[in-house]
Design a protein around this motif. Structure first.
Motif, PDB file in Angstrom:
ATOM      1  N   ASN A   4      -1.760  22.214  -4.062  1.00  0.00           N
ATOM      2  CA  ASN A   4      -0.903  21.074  -4.382  1.00  0.00           C
ATOM      3  C   ASN A   4      -1.218  20.004  -3.352  1.00  0.00           C
ATOM      4  O   ASN A   4      -0.638  19.960  -2.271  1.00  0.00           O
ATOM      5  CB  ASN A   4       0.571  21.481  -4.320  1.00  0.00           C
ATOM      6  CG  ASN A   4       1.495  20.334  -4.688  1.00  0.00           C
ATOM      7  OD1 ASN A   4       1.066  19.205  -4.882  1.00  0.00           O
ATOM      8  ND2 ASN A   4       2.772  20.638  -4.770  1.00  0.00           N
ATOM      9  N   LYS A   5      -2.195  19.136  -3.668  1.00  0.00           N
ATOM     10  CA  LYS A   5      -2.641  18.104  -2.745  1.00  0.00           C
ATOM     11  C   LYS A   5      -2.830  16.799  -3.496  1.00  0.00           C
ATOM     12  O   LYS A   5      -3.450  16.783  -4.566  1.00  0.00           O
ATOM     13  CB  LYS A   5      -3.950  18.511  -2.067  1.00  0.00           C
ATOM     14  CG  LYS A   5      -4.393  17.537  -1.005  1.00  0.00           C
ATOM     15  CD  LYS A   5      -5.593  18.076  -0.257  1.00  0.00           C
ATOM     16  CE  LYS A   5      -5.970  17.145   0.863  1.00  0.00           C
ATOM     17  NZ  LYS A   5      -7.057  17.686   1.672  1.00  0.00           N
ATOM     18  N   VAL A   6      -2.303  15.732  -2.928  1.00  0.00           N
ATOM     19  CA  VAL A   6      -2.383  14.415  -3.537  1.00  0.00           C
ATOM     20  C   VAL A   6      -2.916  13.438  -2.497  1.00  0.00           C
ATOM     21  O   VAL A   6      -2.503  13.477  -1.337  1.00  0.00           O
ATOM     22  CB  VAL A   6      -0.985  13.929  -4.000  1.00  0.00           C
ATOM     23  CG1 VAL A   6      -1.045  12.534  -4.561  1.00  0.00           C
ATOM     24  CG2 VAL A   6      -0.391  14.892  -4.987  1.00  0.00           C
ATOM     25  N   ILE A   7      -3.828  12.562  -2.917  1.00  0.00           N
ATOM     26  CA  ILE A   7      -4.312  11.478  -2.079  1.00  0.00           C
ATOM     27  C   ILE A   7      -4.192  10.198  -2.885  1.00  0.00           C
ATOM     28  O   ILE A   7      -4.699  10.123  -4.014  1.00  0.00           O
ATOM     29  CB  ILE A   7      -5.776  11.695  -1.646  1.00  0.00           C
ATOM     30  CG1 ILE A   7      -5.902  12.946  -0.790  1.00  0.00           C
ATOM     31  CG2 ILE A   7      -6.290  10.463  -0.892  1.00  0.00           C
ATOM     32  CD1 ILE A   7      -7.337  13.328  -0.452  1.00  0.00           C
ATOM     33  N   VAL A   8      -3.502   9.206  -2.324  1.00  0.00           N
ATOM     34  CA  VAL A   8      -3.385   7.897  -2.974  1.00  0.00           C
ATOM     35  C   VAL A   8      -3.641   6.814  -1.933  1.00  0.00           C
ATOM     36  O   VAL A   8      -3.322   6.973  -0.752  1.00  0.00           O
ATOM     37  CB  VAL A   8      -2.006   7.676  -3.647  1.00  0.00           C
ATOM     38  CG1 VAL A   8      -1.852   8.528  -4.879  1.00  0.00           C
ATOM     39  CG2 VAL A   8      -0.868   7.907  -2.688  1.00  0.00           C
ATOM     40  N   ILE A   9      -4.242   5.725  -2.383  1.00  0.00           N
ATOM     41  CA  ILE A   9      -4.443   4.541  -1.555  1.00  0.00           C
ATOM     42  C   ILE A   9      -3.874   3.374  -2.337  1.00  0.00           C
ATOM     43  O   ILE A   9      -4.220   3.168  -3.502  1.00  0.00           O
ATOM     44  CB  ILE A   9      -5.932   4.296  -1.246  1.00  0.00           C
ATOM     45  CG1 ILE A   9      -6.489   5.448  -0.421  1.00  0.00           C
ATOM     46  CG2 ILE A   9      -6.119   2.965  -0.513  1.00  0.00           C
ATOM     47  CD1 ILE A   9      -7.989   5.365  -0.168  1.00  0.00           C
ATOM     48  N   GLY A  10      -2.985   2.627  -1.699  1.00  0.00           N
ATOM     49  CA  GLY A  10      -2.371   1.501  -2.390  1.00  0.00           C
ATOM     50  C   GLY A  10      -1.615   0.615  -1.419  1.00  0.00           C
ATOM     51  O   GLY A  10      -1.737   0.735  -0.208  1.00  0.00           O
ATOM     52  N   ASN A  11      -0.815  -0.282  -2.017  1.00  0.00           N
ATOM     53  CA  ASN A  11      -0.041  -1.237  -1.234  1.00  0.00           C
ATOM     54  C   ASN A  11       1.450  -0.952  -1.366  1.00  0.00           C
ATOM     55  O   ASN A  11       1.925  -0.603  -2.453  1.00  0.00           O
ATOM     56  CB  ASN A  11      -0.329  -2.663  -1.706  1.00  0.00           C
ATOM     57  CG  ASN A  11      -1.755  -3.059  -1.434  1.00  0.00           C
ATOM     58  OD1 ASN A  11      -2.648  -2.732  -2.213  1.00  0.00           O
ATOM     59  ND2 ASN A  11      -1.992  -3.724  -0.334  1.00  0.00           N
ATOM     60  N   LEU A  12       2.173  -1.140  -0.258  1.00  0.00           N
ATOM     61  CA  LEU A  12       3.608  -0.929  -0.273  1.00  0.00           C
ATOM     62  C   LEU A  12       4.292  -2.029  -1.081  1.00  0.00           C
ATOM     63  O   LEU A  12       4.014  -3.209  -0.900  1.00  0.00           O
ATOM     64  CB  LEU A  12       4.172  -0.915   1.148  1.00  0.00           C
ATOM     65  CG  LEU A  12       3.687   0.220   2.038  1.00  0.00           C
ATOM     66  CD1 LEU A  12       4.335   0.115   3.410  1.00  0.00           C
ATOM     67  CD2 LEU A  12       3.987   1.560   1.417  1.00  0.00           C
ATOM     68  N   GLY A  13       5.203  -1.614  -1.956  1.00  0.00           N
ATOM     69  CA  GLY A  13       5.923  -2.562  -2.802  1.00  0.00           C
ATOM     70  C   GLY A  13       7.199  -3.076  -2.172  1.00  0.00           C
ATOM     71  O   GLY A  13       7.820  -4.009  -2.688  1.00  0.00           O
ATOM     72  N   ALA A  14       7.617  -2.484  -1.054  1.00  0.00           N
ATOM     73  CA  ALA A  14       8.832  -2.890  -0.356  1.00  0.00           C
ATOM     74  C   ALA A  14       8.741  -2.411   1.086  1.00  0.00           C
ATOM     75  O   ALA A  14       7.924  -1.555   1.416  1.00  0.00           O
ATOM     76  CB  ALA A  14      10.063  -2.285  -1.033  1.00  0.00           C
ATOM     77  N   ASP A  15       9.598  -2.957   1.938  1.00  0.00           N
ATOM     78  CA  ASP A  15       9.670  -2.472   3.315  1.00  0.00           C
ATOM     79  C   ASP A  15      10.159  -1.028   3.312  1.00  0.00           C
ATOM     80  O   ASP A  15      10.941  -0.634   2.442  1.00  0.00           O
ATOM     81  CB  ASP A  15      10.636  -3.337   4.134  1.00  0.00           C
ATOM     82  CG  ASP A  15      10.078  -4.720   4.430  1.00  0.00           C
ATOM     83  OD1 ASP A  15       8.838  -4.892   4.402  1.00  0.00           O
ATOM     84  OD2 ASP A  15      10.887  -5.633   4.686  1.00  0.00           O
ATOM     85  N   PRO A  16       9.733  -0.231   4.283  1.00  0.00           N
ATOM     86  CA  PRO A  16      10.179   1.167   4.366  1.00  0.00           C
ATOM     87  C   PRO A  16      11.697   1.262   4.524  1.00  0.00           C
ATOM     88  O   PRO A  16      12.314   0.422   5.176  1.00  0.00           O
ATOM     89  CB  PRO A  16       9.485   1.689   5.628  1.00  0.00           C
ATOM     90  CG  PRO A  16       8.360   0.763   5.874  1.00  0.00           C
ATOM     91  CD  PRO A  16       8.788  -0.565   5.354  1.00  0.00           C
ATOM     92  N   GLN A  17      12.274   2.290   3.921  1.00  0.00           N
ATOM     93  CA  GLN A  17      13.699   2.569   4.063  1.00  0.00           C
ATOM     94  C   GLN A  17      13.823   3.834   4.896  1.00  0.00           C
ATOM     95  O   GLN A  17      13.503   4.921   4.422  1.00  0.00           O
ATOM     96  CB  GLN A  17      14.351   2.769   2.703  1.00  0.00           C
ATOM     97  CG  GLN A  17      14.281   1.560   1.818  1.00  0.00           C
ATOM     98  CD  GLN A  17      14.832   1.838   0.431  1.00  0.00           C
ATOM     99  OE1 GLN A  17      15.200   2.954   0.106  1.00  0.00           O
ATOM    100  NE2 GLN A  17      14.878   0.809  -0.373  1.00  0.00           N
ATOM    101  N   ILE A  18      14.263   3.688   6.144  1.00  0.00           N
ATOM    102  CA  ILE A  18      14.369   4.838   7.037  1.00  0.00           C
ATOM    103  C   ILE A  18      15.836   5.237   7.181  1.00  0.00           C
ATOM    104  O   ILE A  18      16.712   4.384   7.252  1.00  0.00           O
ATOM    105  CB  ILE A  18      13.707   4.561   8.407  1.00  0.00           C
ATOM    106  CG1 ILE A  18      13.580   5.846   9.211  1.00  0.00           C
ATOM    107  CG2 ILE A  18      14.418   3.472   9.162  1.00  0.00           C
ATOM    108  CD1 ILE A  18      12.589   5.789  10.352  1.00  0.00           C
ATOM    109  N   HIS A  19      16.078   6.550   7.151  1.00  0.00           N
ATOM    110  CA  HIS A  19      17.420   7.117   7.256  1.00  0.00           C
ATOM    111  C   HIS A  19      17.366   8.313   8.194  1.00  0.00           C
ATOM    112  O   HIS A  19      16.313   8.899   8.417  1.00  0.00           O
ATOM    113  CB  HIS A  19      17.925   7.595   5.887  1.00  0.00           C
ATOM    114  CG  HIS A  19      17.814   6.566   4.814  1.00  0.00           C
ATOM    115  ND1 HIS A  19      18.691   5.524   4.683  1.00  0.00           N
ATOM    116  CD2 HIS A  19      16.910   6.401   3.812  1.00  0.00           C
ATOM    117  CE1 HIS A  19      18.345   4.769   3.650  1.00  0.00           C
ATOM    118  NE2 HIS A  19      17.256   5.278   3.108  1.00  0.00           N
ATOM    119  N   THR A  20      18.540   8.689   8.694  1.00  0.00           N
ATOM    120  CA  THR A  20      18.647   9.890   9.509  1.00  0.00           C
ATOM    121  C   THR A  20      19.425  10.935   8.728  1.00  0.00           C
ATOM    122  O   THR A  20      20.516  10.657   8.216  1.00  0.00           O
ATOM    123  CB  THR A  20      19.350   9.583  10.841  1.00  0.00           C
ATOM    124  OG1 THR A  20      18.618   8.559  11.522  1.00  0.00           O
ATOM    125  CG2 THR A  20      19.406  10.817  11.727  1.00  0.00           C
TER     126      THR A  20
END
Length: 126
Positions: A4-20
């Protein structure tokens, strides 16, 4: 044997959403766009955009939250997972397929305040 391995290359569509999380561990959610260009049966050029949900944990999440922003080009390597949850309106179960990132590489150069490209010191795998 299963892989189960995925590799993708692309552009971020939004700023990261970080949570704790309640455990104290950080988690970041990223929205990544990949584009496919092809010619249709009529010979006309076409483009299709596919959106991917990326999730990273721990130190990788912290680094992404600190250095990534909308539009940045990234390489993501991880595994596919599908999780189930209850809809907020109580209408039943929903499913979400995500890529759990093991490695994220920053592929483009960051822009400094003057708009000039600056060397990206965080272009190595985490």
């Amino acid at each position: 044997m299963a892989i189960n391995k995925v590799i993708v290359i692309g552009n971020l569509g939004a700023d990261p959403q970080i949570h704790t999380l309640p455990s104290g561990e950080n988690v970041v959610n990223l929205s990544l766009a990949t584009n496919e260009r092809f010619t249709d049966r009529k010979g006309d050029p076409q483009q299709r955009t596919e959106w991917h949900r990326i999730v990273a944990f721990g130190k990788l999440a912290e680094t992404c939250g600190q250095y990534l922003s909308k539009g940045r080009r990234v390489y993501v390597e991880g595994r596919l997972t599908t999780r189930q949850y209850e809809a907020k309106d109580g209408s039943g179960k929903r499913y979400r397929t995500e890529i759990i990132a093991r490695q994220i590489r920053f592929l483009d150069r960051r822009r400094n305040a003057s708009g000039a490209a600056a060397a990206d010191e965080h272009s190595i795998p985490f």
